[in-house]
Each structure stands twice: as C-alpha cells, then as structure tokens.
Design a protein around this motif. Structure first.
Motif, mmCIF file in Angstrom:
data_model
loop_
_atom_site.group_PDB
_atom_site.id
_atom_site.type_symbol
_atom_site.label_atom_id
_atom_site.label_comp_id
_atom_site.label_asym_id
_atom_site.label_seq_id
_atom_site.Cartn_x
_atom_site.Cartn_y
_atom_site.Cartn_z
ATOM 1 N N LEU A 1 1.630 4.179 2.430
ATOM 2 C CA LEU A 1 1.539 4.473 3.857
ATOM 3 C C LEU A 1 1.531 5.984 4.023
ATOM 4 C CD1 LEU A 1 1.537 2.404 6.195
ATOM 5 C CD2 LEU A 1 3.947 2.938 6.541
ATOM 6 N N ARG B 1 -10.230 2.398 23.462
ATOM 7 C CA ARG B 1 -9.755 1.816 22.206
ATOM 8 C C ARG B 1 -8.480 1.008 22.380
ATOM 9 N NH1 ARG B 1 -12.236 4.921 17.527
ATOM 10 N NH2 ARG B 1 -11.170 3.256 16.463
ATOM 11 N N ILE C 1 -11.682 -3.268 2.333
ATOM 12 C CA ILE C 1 -12.024 -2.080 3.127
ATOM 13 C C ILE C 1 -11.473 -0.827 2.449
ATOM 14 C CG2 ILE C 1 -12.264 -3.246 5.364
ATOM 15 C CD1 ILE C 1 -9.361 -2.318 6.003
ATOM 16 N N VAL D 1 -7.928 -5.832 11.107
ATOM 17 C CA VAL D 1 -7.716 -5.952 9.666
ATOM 18 C C VAL D 1 -7.062 -4.667 9.173
ATOM 19 C CG1 VAL D 1 -8.844 -6.168 7.436
ATOM 20 C CG2 VAL D 1 -9.666 -7.511 9.383
ATOM 21 N N GLU D 2 -7.629 -3.540 9.570
ATOM 22 C CA GLU D 2 -7.105 -2.248 9.116
ATOM 23 C C GLU D 2 -5.790 -1.893 9.815
ATOM 24 O OE1 GLU D 2 -10.044 0.973 9.058
ATOM 25 O OE2 GLU D 2 -8.404 2.360 9.466
ATOM 26 N N ALA E 1 -2.664 -4.133 8.769
ATOM 27 C CA ALA E 1 -2.167 -3.851 7.423
ATOM 28 C C ALA E 1 -1.228 -2.642 7.456
ATOM 29 C CB ALA E 1 -3.330 -3.605 6.461
ATOM 30 N N VAL E 2 -1.468 -1.716 8.382
ATOM 31 C CA VAL E 2 -0.550 -0.587 8.595
ATOM 32 C C VAL E 2 0.674 -1.063 9.377
ATOM 33 C CG1 VAL E 2 -0.267 1.672 9.691
ATOM 34 C CG2 VAL E 2 -2.454 1.084 8.615
ATOM 35 N N ARG F 1 1.468 9.199 6.466
ATOM 36 C CA ARG F 1 1.692 9.730 7.815
ATOM 37 C C ARG F 1 1.464 11.225 7.795
ATOM 38 N NH1 ARG F 1 6.421 6.233 8.041
ATOM 39 N NH2 ARG F 1 6.087 4.642 9.624
ATOM 40 N N ALA G 1 -3.423 -9.544 9.700
ATOM 41 C CA ALA G 1 -4.539 -8.836 9.054
ATOM 42 C C ALA G 1 -5.506 -9.808 8.372
ATOM 43 C CB ALA G 1 -4.004 -7.819 8.041
ATOM 44 N N TYR H 1 -8.728 1.786 2.299
ATOM 45 C CA TYR H 1 -7.631 1.312 3.131
ATOM 46 C C TYR H 1 -7.196 -0.095 2.714
ATOM 47 C CZ TYR H 1 -9.215 5.329 5.804
ATOM 48 O OH TYR H 1 -9.582 6.596 6.166
ATOM 49 N N CYS H 2 -5.964 -0.417 3.036
ATOM 50 C CA CYS H 2 -5.376 -1.730 2.730
ATOM 51 C C CYS H 2 -5.798 -2.730 3.794
ATOM 52 C CB CYS H 2 -3.853 -1.579 2.697
ATOM 53 S SG CYS H 2 -2.905 -3.112 2.823
ATOM 54 N N ASP H 3 -6.086 -3.975 3.394
ATOM 55 C CA ASP H 3 -6.391 -5.017 4.380
ATOM 56 C C ASP H 3 -5.450 -6.212 4.250
ATOM 57 O OD1 ASP H 3 -7.206 -6.331 2.115
ATOM 58 O OD2 ASP H 3 -9.245 -6.755 2.815
ATOM 59 N N GLU I 1 5.139 3.925 17.415
ATOM 60 C CA GLU I 1 4.012 4.217 16.521
ATOM 61 C C GLU I 1 3.018 3.049 16.513
ATOM 62 O OE1 GLU I 1 5.035 4.765 12.362
ATOM 63 O OE2 GLU I 1 3.342 6.129 12.064
ATOM 64 N N ASP J 1 -0.905 2.811 18.669
ATOM 65 C CA ASP J 1 -2.139 2.351 18.045
ATOM 66 C C ASP J 1 -2.744 1.199 18.857
ATOM 67 O OD1 ASP J 1 -3.787 2.975 15.914
ATOM 68 O OD2 ASP J 1 -2.961 1.411 14.631
ATOM 69 N N PRO K 1 0.801 -1.232 0.000
ATOM 70 C CA PRO K 1 0.000 0.000 0.000
ATOM 71 C C PRO K 1 0.830 1.277 0.000
ATOM 72 C CG PRO K 1 0.185 -0.845 2.226
ATOM 73 C CD PRO K 1 0.879 -1.844 1.341
ATOM 74 N N ARG L 1 -9.293 6.156 11.653
ATOM 75 C CA ARG L 1 -9.230 5.676 13.027
ATOM 76 C C ARG L 1 -7.819 5.643 13.584
ATOM 77 N NH1 ARG L 1 -13.920 3.089 10.997
ATOM 78 N NH2 ARG L 1 -12.658 1.787 9.656
ATOM 79 N N ARG L 2 -6.837 6.021 12.787
ATOM 80 C CA ARG L 2 -5.471 5.991 13.301
ATOM 81 C C ARG L 2 -4.663 7.087 12.632
ATOM 82 N NH1 ARG L 2 -5.265 1.363 13.787
ATOM 83 N NH2 ARG L 2 -7.386 1.032 13.092
ATOM 84 N N ARG L 3 -3.567 7.441 13.279
ATOM 85 C CA ARG L 3 -2.730 8.528 12.794
ATOM 86 C C ARG L 3 -2.083 8.194 11.453
ATOM 87 N NH1 ARG L 3 -0.086 9.303 18.059
ATOM 88 N NH2 ARG L 3 -2.066 9.874 18.971
ATOM 89 N N THR L 4 -1.604 6.970 11.320
ATOM 90 C CA THR L 4 -0.971 6.549 10.074
ATOM 91 C C THR L 4 -1.906 5.568 9.386
ATOM 92 O OG1 THR L 4 1.213 6.822 11.051
ATOM 93 C CG2 THR L 4 1.072 5.426 9.109
ATOM 94 N N VAL L 5 -2.195 5.800 8.109
ATOM 95 C CA VAL L 5 -3.091 4.887 7.400
ATOM 96 C C VAL L 5 -2.377 4.283 6.196
ATOM 97 C CG1 VAL L 5 -5.203 6.070 8.112
ATOM 98 C CG2 VAL L 5 -4.110 6.711 5.951
ATOM 99 N N ALA L 6 -2.882 3.132 5.740
ATOM 100 C CA ALA L 6 -2.348 2.484 4.543
ATOM 101 C C ALA L 6 -3.438 2.514 3.483
ATOM 102 C CB ALA L 6 -1.939 1.049 4.852
#
Ligand code: FES
Lengths: 73, 356
Positions: free
Chosen positions: A19, B198, A51, B287-288, B291-292, A21, B260, A54-56, B185, B189, A17, A37-42
C-alpha cells in the motif's frame, strides 16, 4: 521529539499488496507515467493481478502468503 | 478513463418521489410524510411487529424503515425538511430498529474472537470474508446473464448505489485517530477525491443511463423486493446510531473486502454483451479502488478502532457478519427468480425507461 513522517509511506500488507501513500509516480521502463487515479494505491506483489502493477484482490483467490515481516527497532 | 460528466449539474441528486405503500405501517408513514397527523402510527407498528414472520424480509416494515431513514438522506420531494426530527417518526423508527437489531443479532454467528489488536482483527476479517461462498451472482452475470437481467441487476443495485458510501459516512464524527483517518481516506475516494464527476454514485448513474435506465434517486424503489431495502436499511441502522459505530465499521470492512473480485466479473458481464467504458467504468473503478479500500478498512479502520476501543470488538465482528449475510440476499433473490424464468422485480420496468 516528533516522529518524522516520511513523504511516501509503503505498508507491506501481510498476504497482500504494497500500500503506497504519498506523492509517487509509477512509470513504464521508457518513462511514461501510468495512470494513477487515487491518492493511495495498492501495488500487486503476488504477480497475478489483472490490472498490474495495481492489486485487484486476486491474491486472496490464489492464497498468496508472505513471510511475517520482522520490524526493525 | 472517460470524462463523461463534465458539469456539476449532471451529478446533482434531487429529493426522491414518495414510494407506494406496501402495507399499513408504510401507508401511515407515507401519510404522515404527506402532512397527515400520524396518530395511529405507533399502534400499527406494534401490531405489525407482533404479527410479522420475519421482519428482515417484510415488505411493509422495511419500506416504512426505508422512508424513515430517507428523511435523513436526500429526502422526498414535497416533504418538509423538519420532518427529519418528527418525534412520531423517530419513535416509530427506533421501535422497528429495536426488533431489526435483535433479529440480526440472533441471525448471525460471530467468528472466534481475535486478540484486540489491529493485525489480529484484520486477519479475522480476512478469514471470515474469504469463507464467503454460496450461489454467485457475479459468476452468473459474467457467464450467461441476458441484457434484461443486467438491467434488473442495475435497478436492484441502484437503491443503495445511488447513495453509495453515504450510510457509512455517518460514522466519521463518531470515530477518532487512526480509524477516523482511515474512514475519511476511503470515503474521499468514494466521493471522487474532489472531482464531482468521479463520485462513485455519479459514475454508477452513468452506467444506468448507458442502459437506458432512469438515474433519479429512488426511481425504482417500488420495483425492488424487501431484501434490497433491508440491505440499505441495515447500513442506515448502523450508521445513524452512535452506539453501533463498531458495527458500521465492521460492515464497511466486510463490504469492501467482498467487492473487488465480484466487480471484475460485473465489468466482464457488460463487456460480454458489447457495452463499452461508459458502462463498465463504475465496475472497473471498483476493482482497483476496493483492493485499496479493503486493506485500509481491515487494518486501519476496523483494526484501528478495536485497538483504540477494545470493547467494540464484538460489534465490529457483528457488523461484518451482518454484511456477509444481508448483503448477499438481493443476489440470491435475483438468481432464484431468474432460475425460475421470472423477473426479479416486483413489477415490469416502465416502457419509457427502455428508450436506450
Ligand atoms: S497482491 Fe493483490 S492481486 Fe496481487
């Protein structure tokens, strides 16, 4: 000189993916913000995540491959 | 996502109740925790280690180790906090750890050694974690598990998951730079990004409650087989020993990289039996999240550590290989027992827990 740290950084993960930040908002075409839902997303770039955007992890199952990136010097 | 846990109180974990001994070593450890003198512990440990067929599957030694580690985590109700640094307990722990580590090192096969660069290490980790196969617990659960089996699955998982992320957090002060930032990091999470409701272990507690299970720390330790304790004990071994910081990093990377996809199946398993978001939130979240995490863990954590300390490369691969081996055993155990028409637990769930 100090290296400039960009406010948003996108890492292109090989065979995976993007990434992301930093402070970003992902929106639908009509402008509604998608849940973050999070600071860093993929972000999925294989197109097969369940999804999206976003990457799953599905990219690994389908054997998604990216071309090697060529860094600019 | 539902805001199920509104107040901090709902996510507090309290010291656990002491488990029941499974043999002479765990009996002596428990006696010592209850305030006994523990004179006989060291000879009992030596005798048990000399006689044991497989220390990684031995109920007595793995339960003893579990208790010796728990004093460093949330602890036991009624056990004084200063026993955490009891010389007798520490000596026993180190002695058992020595044999556990030796057996683990002999049991895993390391992949070909990559170049000590972040990119090459990440690639090597993705290669070994994708080769992961074997009987799939996730697929069985998604396709055909019964309600009873799903409850057993949560019970088996609860021993680790109610302290999810804690074993790897021991590594934070032992890392620096890119690897440290990456670990924090990921852990941030895992610990809810500043919101107690959470915290992943708290979300899992909600999943347990939604199936009428007891979410108290250690509530089901007596019901799980040795291999479930071994899985957590291995993480504690890596996390609590600075010299094994490469292994704890490799372990976390492999753990995240194989998480994931199964979590998608776990979520589907509960949905298939009609459970809603309060139950599946934990799995959907993973899952989400994973993957991160797997990208950060492979590239910045494991890759970053090896780039900074190339001599840790072998231990990073060792930790990853151990996760792939040991963390698969609880799933194998469940599938075997269920295939034989039996429960995977050592004793039936108490009736009062079935209130849901
Ligand atoms: S990039 Fe990961 S699922 Fe598409």
């Amino acid at each position: 000189m100090v290296d400039r740290v960009p406010p948003v950084l996108i890492v292109a993960c090989p065979d995976g993916p993007l990434l992301v930040r930093g402070e970003v908002e992902v929106r639908t075409p009509d402008g509604r913000a998608l849940p973050q839902r999070r600071r860093t997303v993929a972000l999925c770039r294989c197109g097969k995540s369940t999804i999206k955007p976003y990457c799953d992890g599905t990219h690994k199952i389908i054997g998604f491959r990216t071309e090697p990136e060529t860094p600019e010097d | 996502m539902p805001a199920l846990l509104l107040d901090d109180d709902a996510v507090l974990q309290r010291p656990m109740v002491l488990p029941v001994a499974r043999g002479p070593v765990s009996a002596e450890v428990l006696a010592l925790l209850r305030g006994g003198r523990g004179h006989d512990l060291q000879p009992l440990v030596e005798a048990a280690l000399a006689a044991v067929a497989d220390v990684l599957r031995d109920d007595d030694l793995q339960l003893a180790l579990f208790c010796l580690y728990e004093v460093h985590y949330g602890g036991f109700a009624g056990v004084p906090d200063d026993l955490e640094w009891s010389p007798v307990l520490s000596a026993a722990r180190l002695r058992i750890e020595r044999d556990v580590e030796a057996v683990l090192r002999a049991a895993v096969r390391l992949p070909p050694r990559p170049e000590p660069t972040a990119a090459a290490v990440a690639e090597a980790l993705f290669a070994i974690t994708s080769a992961e196969s074997g009987p799939s617990l996730a697929r069985h659960l998604a396709r055909s598990a019964t309600l009873e089996q799903l409850r057993e699955f949560l019970v088996q998982r609860s021993v680790y998951t109610l302290k999810e992320a804690d074993p790897h957090s021991w590594a934070i002060p032992r890392l620096s730079g890119r690897a440290k930032a990456a670990l924090v990091e990921i852990q941030s999470d895992e610990y809810g990004g500043g919101r107690p409701g959470r915290i992943h272990s708290a979300i899992f507690a909600g999943t347990m409650r939604s199936l009428g299970l007891d979410d108290a720390a250690g509530a089901y330790v007596d019901l799980v087989p040795a291999v479930v304790l071994t899985s957590l004990n291995t993480m504690s071994l890596f996390g609590l020993n600075r010299r094994l910081r490469g292994a704890v990093v490799g372990h976390l990377a492999a753990f995240e990289m194989t998480s994931a996809v199964p979590n998608r199946f776990y979520g589907n398993a509960f949905r298939r039996l009609g459970f809603g978001e309060e139950t599946t939130w934990y799995f959907d979240e993973h899952v989400e999240a994973d993957a991160v995490h797997e990208q950060i863990a492979a590239r910045d954590l494991a890759g970053g550590l090896v780039a900074a300390e190339p001599e840790l490369l072998d231990d990073v691969l060792f930790g990853a290989a151990v996760s792939l081996l040991v963390d698969g055993w609880p799933g194998e155990h469940m599938l075997q027992r269920w295939a034989a028409g039996e429960s995977s637990l050592r004793a039936p769930l108490p009736e009062e827990a079935a209130r849901g």
